[in-house]
Design a protein around this motif. Structure first.
Motif, short mmCIF file in Angstrom:
data_model
loop_
_atom_site.label_atom_id
_atom_site.label_comp_id
_atom_site.label_asym_id
_atom_site.label_seq_id
_atom_site.Cartn_x
_atom_site.Cartn_y
_atom_site.Cartn_z
N PRO A 270 -40.14 43.32 -33.82
CA PRO A 270 -39.03 43.17 -32.86
C PRO A 270 -38.54 44.52 -32.33
O PRO A 270 -38.33 45.46 -33.10
N GLY A 271 -38.33 44.62 -31.05
CA GLY A 271 -37.80 45.84 -30.46
C GLY A 271 -38.74 47.02 -30.50
O GLY A 271 -38.32 48.16 -30.35
N ARG B 274 -21.90 48.78 -19.03
CA ARG B 274 -22.63 48.30 -20.19
C ARG B 274 -23.17 46.89 -19.93
O ARG B 274 -24.31 46.57 -20.25
N PRO C 267 -29.58 46.91 -16.62
CA PRO C 267 -30.76 46.08 -16.92
C PRO C 267 -31.52 46.58 -18.16
O PRO C 267 -32.28 45.83 -18.76
N GLU C 268 -31.31 47.85 -18.52
CA GLU C 268 -31.99 48.40 -19.70
C GLU C 268 -31.22 48.07 -20.99
O GLU C 268 -31.79 48.05 -22.07
N HIS D 53 -24.05 52.65 -24.17
CA HIS D 53 -23.37 52.33 -25.42
C HIS D 53 -21.94 52.82 -25.39
O HIS D 53 -21.63 53.85 -24.79
N PHE E 170 -33.76 56.30 -22.38
CA PHE E 170 -34.23 55.05 -21.78
C PHE E 170 -33.75 54.81 -20.35
O PHE E 170 -34.34 54.01 -19.64
N THR F 85 -24.95 49.21 -28.71
CA THR F 85 -24.97 47.92 -28.05
C THR F 85 -26.07 47.10 -28.73
O THR F 85 -27.23 47.44 -28.63
N ASP G 289 -28.27 44.65 -28.54
CA ASP G 289 -28.90 43.71 -27.62
C ASP G 289 -30.11 43.07 -28.28
O ASP G 289 -30.85 43.73 -28.99
N ASP H 195 -34.25 44.55 -25.99
CA ASP H 195 -34.02 45.98 -26.23
C ASP H 195 -34.53 46.89 -25.10
O ASP H 195 -35.24 46.45 -24.20
N CYS H 196 -34.16 48.16 -25.21
CA CYS H 196 -34.60 49.18 -24.25
C CYS H 196 -36.12 49.39 -24.35
O CYS H 196 -36.76 48.99 -25.31
N CYS I 223 -33.94 46.12 -12.14
CA CYS I 223 -34.55 44.77 -12.18
C CYS I 223 -33.51 43.70 -12.50
O CYS I 223 -32.85 43.76 -13.52
N ALA J 141 -34.62 41.54 -15.70
CA ALA J 141 -34.37 42.19 -17.00
C ALA J 141 -32.91 42.02 -17.39
O ALA J 141 -32.60 41.75 -18.55
N LEU J 142 -32.03 42.14 -16.40
CA LEU J 142 -30.61 41.93 -16.68
C LEU J 142 -30.35 40.49 -17.10
O LEU J 142 -29.58 40.24 -18.04
N ARG K 285 -31.23 40.03 -20.72
CA ARG K 285 -30.20 40.61 -21.60
C ARG K 285 -29.02 39.66 -21.72
O ARG K 285 -28.51 39.40 -22.81
N LEU K 286 -28.55 39.15 -20.58
CA LEU K 286 -27.36 38.29 -20.59
C LEU K 286 -27.63 36.96 -21.29
O LEU K 286 -26.81 36.47 -22.05
N GLU L 118 -27.88 37.52 -25.04
CA GLU L 118 -26.55 37.81 -25.58
C GLU L 118 -25.75 36.51 -25.72
O GLU L 118 -25.03 36.32 -26.70
N TRP M 11 -38.23 42.02 -27.24
CA TRP M 11 -37.44 40.91 -27.78
C TRP M 11 -37.15 41.15 -29.25
O TRP M 11 -38.00 41.60 -30.00
N LYS M 12 -35.93 40.77 -29.67
CA LYS M 12 -35.57 40.85 -31.08
C LYS M 12 -35.29 39.47 -31.65
O LYS M 12 -34.67 39.33 -32.69
N ILE N 137 -26.76 36.75 -11.57
CA ILE N 137 -26.50 37.94 -12.39
C ILE N 137 -25.29 38.72 -11.87
O ILE N 137 -24.76 39.56 -12.58
N PRO O 208 -21.77 37.86 -14.46
CA PRO O 208 -22.34 37.77 -15.81
C PRO O 208 -21.54 36.88 -16.78
O PRO O 208 -22.15 36.17 -17.58
#
Lengths: 86, 301
Positions: free
Chosen positions: A11-12, A41, A45-46, A50, A63, B6, B8, B11-12, B20, B23-24, B27-28, B31, B58-59, B180, B183
């Motif tokens: 993961p990640g 924050r 999109p990345e 923080h 990043f 953060t 998420d 992840d980065c 993009c 990608a957002l 994330r949303l 979350e 992905w986590k 998006i 959010p």
């Protein structure tokens, strides 16, 4: 490269890929103007912005791709994009 | 200076373009869904940029099989979890190509069987991953590589498919559209869909800077303009009835069209008034259908 069973990945693991090298414009955060709303924050999109212990925000430049969404959407105009010297 | 990271679940380090929208949206959605989630992906831009082997952004547990069968894979996972008495939620993240065109049969089957999952379509209105080919979600007159604008054409000749209505007709208990640009609203809708038993659908408007032709920093502004012009409507449908609509003071559609290269042929070399009037009519029809107009009282002289 040996494939793992089921082509699985940790993961990640994407954090190995430092996308900060893509950047042309760098966001500079002015903490004096920041109202701590956290819009930067939320909209990054990345997900590389923080909150620090003082409640203000900083991007992780390892990043940040420099897209400029944070600067465009900041309600206090506290973020400016500066071309980076490399 | 110590940082509060953060946390998420997406992840980065993923390889999406800067700015993009998809990608957002990932994330949303993660979350809002939380860590007790299994994500099923179809083939598409998001699959490619988030998981170039051996990396993954992905986590949460994430599985990809084929372009067309995300809904079928999710059905199997949901049935297996049910048999084992487990409580994880199943969320599908698929693009508009996989949803509107290629995955249609599997989606129809899964919604008809009534599996308990949430289907999220991030709608960037074409096949972006393979080089901007038109899909069933591409809006009227948008220029793509398979519907190019030129001497004999103004781009895509067909209107956007009404996917939420198709899935509401399947008897889906909860169908919503989100953007998006809003959010908090998006995350609330995803949570509502996840907590509603049965197959639920959320369609997320996610502008694509590369495919639509604009600078990455404008992604949110353009998503907002789509709503403000009435070309995208944010609504909620419970058991087939529209229960909530985002109301706006509408702007003319040109405000939205002129921001993007895919509509540039409507303005250069000369203004195509008839075509713009056609697009304005689509927005007017949306406004009438969903009642999005805020009545502004006339100013006192």
């Amino acid at each position: 490269m040996a494939l793992a069973v089921g082509c699985r990945a940790r993961p990640g693991k994407s954090r190995d890929n430092k996308t900060g090298s893509w950047r042309v414009f760098k966001p500079i955060f002015d903490h004096e103007k920041c109202s701590k709303c956290g819009m930067c924050r939320t909209l990054c999109p990345e997900g590389c912005i923080h909150e620090n212990t003082e409640g203000v925000f900083d991007p992780d430049y390892a990043f940040c791709k420099g897209c400029g969404i944070c600067a465009a959407e900041c309600p206090k105009a506290a973020i400016t994009m500066k071309q980076e010297e490399k | 200076m110590a940082e509060k990271k953060t946390c998420d679940l997406f992840d980065c380090g993923h390889r999406a373009c800067g700015g993009c929208g998809a990608a957002l949206s990932a994330r949303l959605v993660t979350e809002a869904a939380g860590p007790e989630t299994i994500v099923v992906a179809s083939t598409g831009c998001m699959e490619v940029f988030s998981t170039p082997y051996p990396e993954t952004a992905w986590k949460v547990p994430w599985i990809h099989s084929l372009f067309e069968n995300a809904a079928a894979v999710a059905s199997g996972i949901e049935a297996a979890l049910k048999k084992q008495g487990r409580k994880e939620k199943v969320v599908i993240m698929a693009g508009d190509g996989a949803t509107f065109d290629i995955g249609m049969i599997c989606i129809s089957g899964a919604f008809e069987r009534g599996h308990d999952f949430t289907y999220i379509c991030y709608d960037n209105e074409a096949y972006m991953n393979t080089g901007i080919q038109r899909s069933g979600a591409t809006p009227y007159d948008a220029s793509t590589t398979t519907s190019p604008a030129g001497k004999v054409s103004f781009g895509n000749k067909r209107p956007k498919k009404d996917m939420p209505a198709i899935l509401a007709a399947h008897g889906a208990p909860y169908v919503a559209t989100a953007s998006i640009a809003y959010p908090a609203d998006l995350m609330q809708k995803v949570q509502k869909a996840i907590n509603t038993p049965g197959p639920c659908y959320v369609q997320v408007h996610a502008p694509c800077c590369t495919g639509w032709g604009f600078e990455g920093e404008q992604t949110i502004a353009i998503a907002k303009l789509a709503i403000e012009t009435g070309l995208w409507v944010n609504f909620e449908m419970v058991d087939g009835t529209v229960t909530k609509v985002k109301k706006v003071v509408r702007k003319p559609v040109t405000e939205y069209l002129k921001t993007q290269k895919r509509f540039r042929h409507l303005f250069k070399p000369k203004l195509q008034e008839a075509e713009i009037a056609h697009i304005q009519a689509i927005a007017d029809k949306n406004a009438e259908k969903y009642g999005i107009d805020i009545k502004v009282p006339p100013k006192k002289e």
